[in-house]
Design a protein around this motif. Sequence first.
Motif, PDB file in Angstrom:
ATOM      1  N   LYS A  29      36.749   5.264  27.042  1.00 23.85           N
ATOM      2  CA  LYS A  29      36.045   5.605  28.065  1.00 23.85           C
ATOM      3  C   LYS A  29      36.741   6.412  29.099  1.00 23.85           C
ATOM      4  O   LYS A  29      36.290   7.267  29.806  1.00 23.85           O
ATOM      5  CB  LYS A  29      35.508   4.495  28.665  1.00 23.85           C
ATOM      6  N   LEU A  30      38.062   5.560  29.546  1.00 21.20           N
ATOM      7  CA  LEU A  30      38.649   6.377  30.520  1.00 21.20           C
ATOM      8  C   LEU A  30      40.075   6.458  30.027  1.00 21.20           C
ATOM      9  O   LEU A  30      40.696   5.668  29.312  1.00 21.20           O
ATOM     10  CB  LEU A  30      38.744   5.388  31.777  1.00 21.20           C
ATOM     11  N   ARG A  31      40.781   7.581  30.647  1.00 29.29           N
ATOM     12  CA  ARG A  31      42.072   8.082  30.092  1.00 29.29           C
ATOM     13  C   ARG A  31      43.120   7.885  31.235  1.00 29.29           C
ATOM     14  O   ARG A  31      42.727   8.296  32.269  1.00 29.29           O
ATOM     15  CB  ARG A  31      42.111   9.344  29.441  1.00 29.29           C
ATOM     16  N   GLY A  32      44.275   7.224  30.790  1.00 28.51           N
ATOM     17  CA  GLY A  32      45.240   7.336  31.710  1.00 28.51           C
ATOM     18  C   GLY A  32      46.558   7.808  31.169  1.00 28.51           C
ATOM     19  O   GLY A  32      46.754   7.842  30.207  1.00 28.51           O
ATOM     20  N   GLU A  33      47.249   8.344  32.414  1.00 27.31           N
ATOM     21  CA  GLU A  33      48.823   9.028  31.666  1.00 27.31           C
ATOM     22  C   GLU A  33      49.712   8.816  32.962  1.00 27.31           C
ATOM     23  O   GLU A  33      49.429   8.885  34.299  1.00 27.31           O
ATOM     24  CB  GLU A  33      48.249  10.427  31.685  1.00 27.31           C
ATOM     25  N   CYS A  34      51.038   8.636  32.432  1.00 34.60           N
ATOM     26  CA  CYS A  34      51.637   8.460  33.441  1.00 34.60           C
ATOM     27  C   CYS A  34      52.255   9.933  34.116  1.00 34.60           C
ATOM     28  O   CYS A  34      51.747  10.922  33.617  1.00 34.60           O
ATOM     29  CB  CYS A  34      53.057   7.858  32.926  1.00 34.60           C
ATOM     30  N   HIS A  35      53.031  10.082  35.085  1.00 34.80           N
ATOM     31  CA  HIS A  35      53.231  11.369  35.795  1.00 34.80           C
ATOM     32  C   HIS A  35      54.147  12.183  34.605  1.00 34.80           C
ATOM     33  O   HIS A  35      53.635  13.375  34.838  1.00 34.80           O
ATOM     34  CB  HIS A  35      54.622  11.024  36.841  1.00 34.80           C
ATOM     35  N   CYS A  36      55.077  11.817  33.790  1.00 35.61           N
ATOM     36  CA  CYS A  36      55.283  12.889  32.906  1.00 35.61           C
ATOM     37  C   CYS A  36      54.883  13.048  31.638  1.00 35.61           C
ATOM     38  O   CYS A  36      55.020  13.873  30.884  1.00 35.61           O
ATOM     39  CB  CYS A  36      56.806  12.474  32.519  1.00 35.61           C
ATOM     40  N   GLY A  37      53.869  12.280  31.548  1.00 37.86           N
ATOM     41  CA  GLY A  37      52.829  12.485  30.054  1.00 37.86           C
ATOM     42  C   GLY A  37      53.303  11.684  29.001  1.00 37.86           C
ATOM     43  O   GLY A  37      52.627  11.882  27.973  1.00 37.86           O
ATOM     44  N   GLN A  38      54.445  10.989  28.996  1.00 33.89           N
ATOM     45  CA  GLN A  38      55.163  10.343  28.008  1.00 33.89           C
ATOM     46  C   GLN A  38      54.106   9.190  27.584  1.00 33.89           C
ATOM     47  O   GLN A  38      54.098   8.805  26.392  1.00 33.89           O
ATOM     48  CB  GLN A  38      56.533   9.708  28.141  1.00 33.89           C
ATOM     49  N   ASN A 130      41.986   9.045  34.942  1.00 38.13           N
ATOM     50  CA  ASN A 130      41.060  10.219  35.145  1.00 38.13           C
ATOM     51  C   ASN A 130      39.794   9.751  35.302  1.00 38.13           C
ATOM     52  O   ASN A 130      38.870   9.569  34.475  1.00 38.13           O
ATOM     53  CB  ASN A 130      41.053  11.127  34.124  1.00 38.13           C
ATOM     54  N   LEU A 131      39.460   9.294  36.608  1.00 39.31           N
ATOM     55  CA  LEU A 131      38.168   9.041  37.245  1.00 39.31           C
ATOM     56  C   LEU A 131      37.149  10.244  37.485  1.00 39.31           C
ATOM     57  O   LEU A 131      37.538  10.852  38.516  1.00 39.31           O
ATOM     58  CB  LEU A 131      38.194   7.711  38.385  1.00 39.31           C
ATOM     59  N   GLN A 132      36.468  10.474  36.766  1.00 39.77           N
ATOM     60  CA  GLN A 132      35.454  11.916  36.738  1.00 39.77           C
ATOM     61  C   GLN A 132      34.223  11.493  37.444  1.00 39.77           C
ATOM     62  O   GLN A 132      33.772  12.666  37.853  1.00 39.77           O
ATOM     63  CB  GLN A 132      35.332  12.611  35.252  1.00 39.77           C
ATOM     64  N   THR A 133      33.642  10.375  37.206  1.00 41.73           N
ATOM     65  CA  THR A 133      32.287  10.424  38.069  1.00 41.73           C
ATOM     66  C   THR A 133      32.398   9.556  39.277  1.00 41.73           C
ATOM     67  O   THR A 133      33.320   8.840  39.410  1.00 41.73           O
ATOM     68  CB  THR A 133      31.067   9.947  37.135  1.00 41.73           C
ATOM     69  N   GLN A 135      30.355   7.250  39.990  1.00 45.72           N
ATOM     70  CA  GLN A 135      30.021   5.934  39.638  1.00 45.72           C
ATOM     71  C   GLN A 135      31.463   5.199  38.970  1.00 45.72           C
ATOM     72  O   GLN A 135      31.625   4.036  39.550  1.00 45.72           O
ATOM     73  CB  GLN A 135      29.137   5.741  38.629  1.00 45.72           C
ATOM     74  N   GLN A 136      32.174   5.878  38.429  1.00 44.68           N
ATOM     75  CA  GLN A 136      33.530   5.681  38.034  1.00 44.68           C
ATOM     76  C   GLN A 136      34.484   5.183  39.027  1.00 44.68           C
ATOM     77  O   GLN A 136      35.071   4.265  39.314  1.00 44.68           O
ATOM     78  CB  GLN A 136      34.123   6.485  36.899  1.00 44.68           C
ATOM     79  N   ARG A 137      34.577   5.989  40.094  1.00 46.43           N
ATOM     80  CA  ARG A 137      35.279   5.834  41.432  1.00 46.43           C
ATOM     81  C   ARG A 137      34.610   4.465  42.119  1.00 46.43           C
ATOM     82  O   ARG A 137      35.430   3.676  42.589  1.00 46.43           O
ATOM     83  CB  ARG A 137      35.133   7.016  42.120  1.00 46.43           C
ATOM     84  N   ALA A 138      33.453   4.649  42.073  1.00 48.63           N
ATOM     85  CA  ALA A 138      32.885   3.404  42.789  1.00 48.63           C
ATOM     86  C   ALA A 138      33.197   2.071  42.133  1.00 48.63           C
ATOM     87  O   ALA A 138      33.491   0.896  42.624  1.00 48.63           O
ATOM     88  CB  ALA A 138      31.294   3.425  42.844  1.00 48.63           C
ATOM     89  N   ASN A 139      33.237   1.950  40.843  1.00 43.19           N
ATOM     90  CA  ASN A 139      33.530   0.994  40.061  1.00 43.19           C
ATOM     91  C   ASN A 139      35.071   0.419  40.325  1.00 43.19           C
ATOM     92  O   ASN A 139      35.345  -0.771  40.208  1.00 43.19           O
ATOM     93  CB  ASN A 139      33.569   1.114  38.559  1.00 43.19           C
ATOM     94  N   PHE A 140      35.901   1.182  41.049  1.00 44.76           N
ATOM     95  CA  PHE A 140      37.329   0.978  41.159  1.00 44.76           C
ATOM     96  C   PHE A 140      37.504   0.969  42.552  1.00 44.76           C
ATOM     97  O   PHE A 140      38.650   0.662  42.964  1.00 44.76           O
ATOM     98  CB  PHE A 140      38.120   2.144  40.567  1.00 44.76           C
ATOM     99  N   ASP A 141      36.500   0.521  43.547  1.00 43.48           N
ATOM    100  CA  ASP A 141      36.680   0.405  44.913  1.00 43.48           C
ATOM    101  C   ASP A 141      37.094  -1.009  45.028  1.00 43.48           C
ATOM    102  O   ASP A 141      36.642  -2.136  44.347  1.00 43.48           O
ATOM    103  CB  ASP A 141      35.260   0.413  45.631  1.00 43.48           C
TER     104      ASP A 141
END
Length: 181
Positions: A29-38, A130-133, A135-141
Amino acid sequence: MGSSSPQDHRPPYQRPDESSPEREKFEKKLRGECHCGQVVYWLSTDNPLDVKYCHCHDCQVLHGAPFQLTAILHKADMAFENGTKGLHFYKTGTKRAEYNLPCKVSCSQCGTFILDEGRNMVLISPSPLNLQTKQQRANFDVRRHIFYERRVKDIYDGKPKWAGLDRQSQRLKDSGEPESE
């Protein structure tokens, strides 16, 4: 740690396409990535169990910030594309680079903080997600502050503030003073 460690085959280090007794099918559902992409990881939920600002001394020192934003999830709700490959483990209690729960996990190359792994849950930093919507941003308030007595700066946001762990310590007013009975 290399990609053949025992942690690779159980959440949260298990790959998204791998099933286990702890986790059936994993939905990305949600993708996360470090700064360098490793380090790339996925969440199977976009609604964490809780979201807090932690003002404890370890978070302040390790993150170089007055507090850490943290979201709490079940371990089975997270999966790493490459297992433990590219991850660095650190145990604050022993001040050693080791995998011994609870421990902190970051990218071994760029140092991006990824999560705190506890015995039952993970506490992740929402920043690399990568919070795209809306609602996703609100869920992480943020819902509350913990270890607020150790704060570096007062924050007047109307959110509940706890002297230590939430619901296990004294609740404080926005000013940092204890609430009257």
